[in-house]
Design a protein around this motif. Sequence first.
Motif, PDB file in Angstrom:
ATOM      1  N   UNK A  38      -2.353  -8.386   4.552  1.00 44.52           N
ATOM      2  CA  UNK A  38      -1.321  -7.573   5.195  1.00 44.52           C
ATOM      3  C   UNK A  38      -0.467  -6.953   4.098  1.00 44.52           C
ATOM      4  N   UNK A  39      -0.185  -5.670   4.239  1.00 42.38           N
ATOM      5  CA  UNK A  39       0.575  -4.950   3.223  1.00 42.38           C
ATOM      6  C   UNK A  39       1.729  -4.191   3.875  1.00 42.38           C
ATOM      7  N   UNK A  40       2.887  -4.131   3.212  1.00 42.41           N
ATOM      8  CA  UNK A  40       3.993  -3.324   3.747  1.00 42.41           C
ATOM      9  C   UNK A  40       3.713  -1.845   3.540  1.00 42.41           C
ATOM     10  N   UNK A  41       4.291  -1.033   4.390  1.00 38.69           N
ATOM     11  CA  UNK A  41       4.192   0.416   4.248  1.00 38.69           C
ATOM     12  C   UNK A  41       5.461   0.894   3.556  1.00 38.69           C
ATOM     13  N   UNK A  42       5.355   1.411   2.322  1.00 40.09           N
ATOM     14  CA  UNK A  42       6.564   1.836   1.594  1.00 40.09           C
ATOM     15  C   UNK A  42       7.375   2.888   2.350  1.00 40.09           C
ATOM     16  N   UNK A  43       6.710   3.687   3.187  1.00 42.78           N
ATOM     17  CA  UNK A  43       7.408   4.755   3.902  1.00 42.78           C
ATOM     18  C   UNK A  43       8.075   4.263   5.179  1.00 42.78           C
TER      19      UNK A  43
END
Length: 199
Positions: free
Chosen positions: A115-120
């Motif tokens: 799972x990865x965060x969305x920088x935007x």
Amino acid sequence: MGRAQKSLAAPRASAARGRGNGPVPAHAGPAAGAVPFALDRHVFYWITRVIGARDRQLAGKLRPHGLRVPEWRVLAFLFSLPHSAMGDVADAAALDHTTLSRTVDRLAASGLLARLPDPADLRVTRLALTEKGRARFEAVWPVVDELSRSALALLPAGAPDLLCAALRMMREGLDRSLESGAAQDGRPAAARRGARRIR
């Protein structure tokens, strides 16, 4: 009678036997005043039958690889479109919120995806295969491809491409229907889809 004709006639014959009236003639139409519905000519009946039969066989072929059908769908989508939002994965894999969450939990616990965060947009969770996940997909793909080829083996040349094009247009028709319904409700279609989106 050829194999295709037998398969098309089977639903009618079995339905008639259930009523105790004997087989129905192959081209018998609906009774006078009845709803004009023929099951064996209903496109979505056959789509459901094909998907059901394939998923049952696929489940058995995936089991030795430690995967379930929903997990395979997620792996396949992320292999083609890495770093996708969970909502997009849910839509493409046809999984509801609960099933997708559990599927992602199992794949993450097995080290197959991250799972990865969305920088935007920190509200959005994105998913990506790990190296182990990509290796698992590449190991399983030949098995899935063989099953898919078996399902398409009786189709004439060029039919699979036409079928894909037809299904894409059917999906577009459903999307337009959703947009039309949303407009009648006074909400943009994007808002309705966003309400169902899994973050």
